[in-house]
Design a protein around this motif. Structure first.
Motif: not given
Length: 574
Positions: A408-409, A436-438, A460-461, A472-473
């Motif tokens: 989760g985040p 978002t940090k996971y 990243g954005s 890729l993200i």
């Protein structure tokens, strides 16, 4: 003189007859009558394709047994006067959407005995005068809702002897002729329409379940001028309705599956025989299967039996249960409306001991051995919007031990928990959000995640140029917390303070290495970090940003000034 005139007339007639025959195709015959000129080609395998040099004055063309496979675009566009087209008993499998282009006068099209699996119904926009359409003895298995929308003047439609199983009522509600009929009073409609409209729908593989409910109601409501060639339509399935006539069956509305089980928690002694049961109620019949952890059951015997018209009982037989069979078994049912599932928790008691404590979902105190389990977790692959992780655990009983994935985040205390059965050592996470940090951790049973069992990363954005959207993200691995080698305090590492953080991690790790007395364990851990470096080199960390390149370059220059082993350890931790 009279004799000479007579001979001249004969010669002229012969010349005219010769010219007429010369315009007819080889292997075919041309006939003139009061309805116009006809081309008839009945010779076996006369053509491999529809001839391109068709006479342009034909009103009727009949080509049969030639075994061509396609009606290409504009195949008959050079015969604008064509009214009747018979192409029976060929091998036609494809009709181009513009195959009837230029046939504004066509009133009759017969395609009996071909191999059509589908028809481009929009093609009939080019034949607005069509009244007779014969498609019997083909392989049609679908009739789309818009099929009859382009046949407003049809008076004869033959779809018999095909492979139709289900038809929506909307097929006929969208038919302009039927709509016009419904808008009139019965008496007015009968006189206005004149001749009857004939439908032939018999000898198809009708599947009489809830999906056919609207069509059956339509058939029962038909009245002149629309009539059925054969009003005794017969069900071909399901098995308990096969052979029944439409007027003998009562069909209900479709519903999504509802799955239940007599017992959701079972405990048995070692060696006992077990049959797991679940009931799936749905319309139409659902597909039902069992899963164990994340795997579809393959080793045990699975069977199904019908309880009633809408209910199926699924049985999973497990002979002589063992400790390795402990876990959660899930029965899932799916139809086109939705799905449902139910889980059964199985506990197996050892021959001389208490019930196994390795059940997922059951909180149990961890043993001393569990507290010190070696878990090696790493990111194995990055996809467009997700990652895949792999892990290794040094276990005493690998065939019995369940894992729990906490994901989760990072800014939320409550994480999603996924239970993974014995023998599985990988898991994929999809649909990650940008920027978002996971956290993702792997533990034994329901233990709280500890240092060495988690990976912290940030996405990243994705608000970049259009071509960047398919890449890729941008995932930056903040911490690869491996095997207690990284202290708990080092979870504060971020991409902005990467250099200082990594130096501290390196020094801490170096001190721990000096104090470790086991050379064998050290070599094993070293191999783990080597594999992480390889994964990172393959693109887990996106390095497109110019600022990131500058920071990385300064970091590398500073680190390369140190000792060789210090540089190697820093690179491996990164």
């Amino acid at each position: 003189m009279d004799i000479i005139c007579y001979l001249l007339v004969i010669v002229l007639l012969n010349i005219q007859a010769h010219e007429t025959n010369s315009q007819c195709l080889r292997g075919c015959s041309c006939v003139d009558d009061r309805h116009g000129r006809s081309l008839i080609c009945m010779e076996e395998s006369a053509f491999g394709a529809i001839p391109e040099d068709l006479p342009d004055d034909m009103t009727k063309i009949r080509i049969e047994k030639s075994h061509f496979t396609e009606i290409p675009r504009g195949a008959f566009s050079k015969t604008p006067a064509l009214e009747n087209l018979w192409l029976n008993f060929n091998d036609i499998t494809l009709i181009n959407s513009k195959g009837l282009e230029g046939l504004g006068n066509l009133t009759e099209l017969r395609l009996q005995g071909n191999k059509l699996r589908s028809v481009p119904w929009t093609a009939f926009e080019d034949a607005p005068a069509l009244k007779i359409l014969d498609l019997k003895h083909n392989q049609l298995d679908v009739l789309p809702e818009h099929a009859l929308r382009f046949l407003p003047g049809l008076t004869y439609l033959d779809l018999s002897f095909n492979r139709l199983t289900v038809i929506s009522k909307e097929v006929f509600l969208n038919w302009p002729l039927y709509q016009k009929l419904q808008s009139m009073e019965e008496q007015e409609a009968t006189t206005a329409f004149g001749p009857n409209v004939v439908l032939a729908l018999h000898d198809n593989a009708w599947l009489c379940d809830c999906r056919l409910k609207g069509f059956v109601e339509f058939i029962r409501s038909l009245r002149p001028p629309i009539i059925l060639m054969n009003s005794y339509l017969t069900c071909s399935g399901p098995d308990f309705k096969a052979g029944k006539f439409f007027h003998e069956v009562e069909l209900q509305a479709c519903v999504k599956p509802v799955v239940s089980t007599p017992s959701s928690n079972i405990s048995l002694p070692h060696g006992a025989n077990l049959t797991l049961r679940c009931l799936a109620m749905a319309r139409p019949d659902p597909a039902v299967w069992w899963t164990y952890g994340l795997k579809i059951i393959r080793g045990f015997h699975e069977s199904q039996e019908r309880v009633d018209e809408d209910t199926i009982r699924s049985l999973l037989v497990i002979p002589s249960v063992h400790a390795a069979d402990t876990g959660v078994y899930t029965c899932t049912a799916v139809n086109f409306i939705g799905n449902s599932s139910v889980s059964i928790l199985l506990g197996v008691q050892s021959p001389g001991g208490p019930q196994s404590s390795l059940l997922p979902g059951v909180q149990a105190p961890a043993s001393a051995g569990d507290e010190n389990v070696y878990i090696d977790i790493r990111i194995a692959k990055q996809t467009v919007r997700g990652i895949s992780i792999e892990w290794y655990a040094a276990l005493d009983r690998p065939s019995e031990t369940w894992f729990t994935i906490h994901f989760g985040p990072a800014d939320t205390d409550k994480k999603e928990m996924i239970y993974v059965g014995p023998g599985i050592h990988s898991y994929s996470v999809t649909d990650l959000m940008p920027a978002t940090k996971y956290d993702i951790c792997v533990t034994i049973k329901n233990q709280t995640p500890r240092a060495g069992q988690c990976i912290v990363f940030v996405t990243g954005s994705d608000i970049t140029e259009m071509e960047q959207r398919e890449k890729l993200i941008h995932i930056v691995v903040i911490v690869l917390a491996m095997v207690l080698a990284v202290p708990i305090g080092m979870y504060a590492c971020t991409s902005d303070t990467k250099l200082a953080c990594l130096e501290g991690v390196m020094e801490s790790w170096k001190n721990r290495r000096r104090g470790n007395s086991s050379a064998a364990m050290e070599r094993e851990r070293q191999g783990t970090f080597d594999s992480l470096q390889a994964a990172s080199d393959e693109g887990l960390v996106n390095r497109d940003s110019g600022d990131d390149r500058k920071v990385r370059r300064r970091s590398e220059e500073k680190l390369h000034k140190g000792k060789a082993d210090q540089s190697r350890l820093t690179a491996e931790l990164y």
